[in-house]
Scaffold this active site. Structure first.
Site, PDB file in Angstrom:
ATOM      1  N   LYS A   1     -10.592  12.158  26.049  1.00 54.92           N
ATOM      2  CA  LYS A   1     -11.625  12.084  25.013  1.00 54.92           C
ATOM      3  C   LYS A   1     -12.918  11.688  25.709  1.00 54.92           C
ATOM      4  CE  LYS A   1     -13.120   9.730  20.788  1.00 54.92           C
ATOM      5  NZ  LYS A   1     -14.401   9.193  21.234  1.00 54.92           N
TER       6      LYS A   1
ATOM      7  N   TYR B   1     -10.098   7.844  27.891  1.00 50.39           N
ATOM      8  CA  TYR B   1     -11.232   7.734  26.975  1.00 50.39           C
ATOM      9  C   TYR B   1     -12.448   7.294  27.779  1.00 50.39           C
ATOM     10  CZ  TYR B   1     -13.667   6.094  22.670  1.00 50.39           C
ATOM     11  OH  TYR B   1     -14.541   5.883  21.637  1.00 50.39           O
TER      12      TYR B   1
END
Length: 309
Positions: free
Chosen positions: A166, A138
């Site tokens: 992500k 992330y």
């Protein structure tokens, strides 16, 4: 699960509904999850930035994950944020999520300590080795203070440390470079406003906080963009961009960016009748009644009124 988990599509980072006592409102969270599943989302992400992960205590996290895993019941992958300032803490969060039935954990670089790239890679390796659950990298430098650069992501993929990415960096050029170098990596954008562009560039999916409010819109956008229907994807993106202006309603002389954005998401979902209360975790201050009325007016203009019973 690492071999079979290939994330794609719309995976909204869900808000965490809270009751007047500050505890997790599990009934509202179940309604929110059903709202997402009925819209056709391809996964759900709990305890992310939109879920106020940095502000939840251990008990709240447990209730969120237990409730989500039970409500989803295997219909789509359940992702859970394992975000903290130190590797030991992240391992603990990841192990708990795995024990409670999550399919993967979403991990940032350690925050506060300004880690070197080698330390970031070592962090992911340690979590992977100890947690026993797939990791999604992330990248959110605005909150963490350190980037997952294309070089770092490439090292993580080459060493099987992560199964997906992500990207909430806001760096479209950097995201494009990751897509070029690592075409087999499921890379998802966290951008509400460039979702169509990202999918057309090769992103596997989108993780939009605004998806809490209008998951059907993002499902339509993703479907059109993935099918190569540029005009339809653009039209949906333009409509969602207008909806995204709810995040600018709050007076920033009074509250910060996070309180304004998350407060708007929660207020909109509450106005739609999905959750019971729009409150956020302290120290985030609430929106005013006038600001909530402005959000309600915009929802009405876009035909996003309360759900039918």
């Amino acid at each position: 699960m690492a071999d079979s988990l290939r994330l794609h599509g719309v995976v909204p980072p869900l808000v965490t509904p809270l009751g007047p006592d500050g505890d997790v409102d599990a009934a509202s969270l179940r309604r929110l999850i059903r709202f997402q599943l009925d819209a056709g989302v391809h996964g759900v992400f709990l305890c992310g930035s939109s879920g106020e992960v940095a502000l939840l205590d251990a008990g709240q996290r447990r209730v969120v994950v237990e409730t989500a895993v039970d409500e989803v019941a295997g219909a789509v992958p359940v992702l859970v944020g394992a975000v903290d300032s130190g590797t030991r803490q992240v391992i603990g969060h990841a192990r708990q999520a795995g024990t409670l039935g999550a399919d993967a954990v979403v991990v940032t670089a350690p925050y506060y300590v300004q880690p070197h790239p080698d330390e970031i890679v070592a962090h992911f390796h340690a979590v992977r080795d100890a947690a026993g659950i797939p990791l999604v990298a992330y990248d959110i430098p605005s909150a963490v203070g350190a980037r997952l650069t294309p070089d770092i992501v490439e090292r993580l993929v080459e060493t099987d440390a992560v199964v997906a990415l992500k990207d909430s960096s806001g760096d479209l050029a950097g995201f494009r470079e990751i897509l070029r170098r690592l075409p087999e990596l499921p890379a998802l954008t966290g951008s509400e406003l460039f979702a169509d562009t990202a999918v057309q560039l090769g992103a596997a999916g989108v993780v939009p906080g605004l998806g809490n409010v209008d998951p059907e819109g993002y499902v339509r956008l993703y479907g059109a963009a993935a099918a190569g229907d540029v005009a339809a994807a653009k039209a949906e993106q333009d409509r969602l961009a207008r909806l995204f202006t709810i995040t600018t309603v709050a007076d920033r002389r009074r509250i910060g960016h996070t309180a304004g954005a998350l407060g708007a998401f929660k207020a909109a979902v509450a106005l739609r009748g999905v959750i019971s209360d729009a409150r956020t975790s302290p120290p985030l201050l609430p929106l005013t009644d006038a600001e909530i009325r402005e959000i309600a007016a915009l929802l009405g203009d876009l035909g996003l009124g309360p759900l039918r019973p």
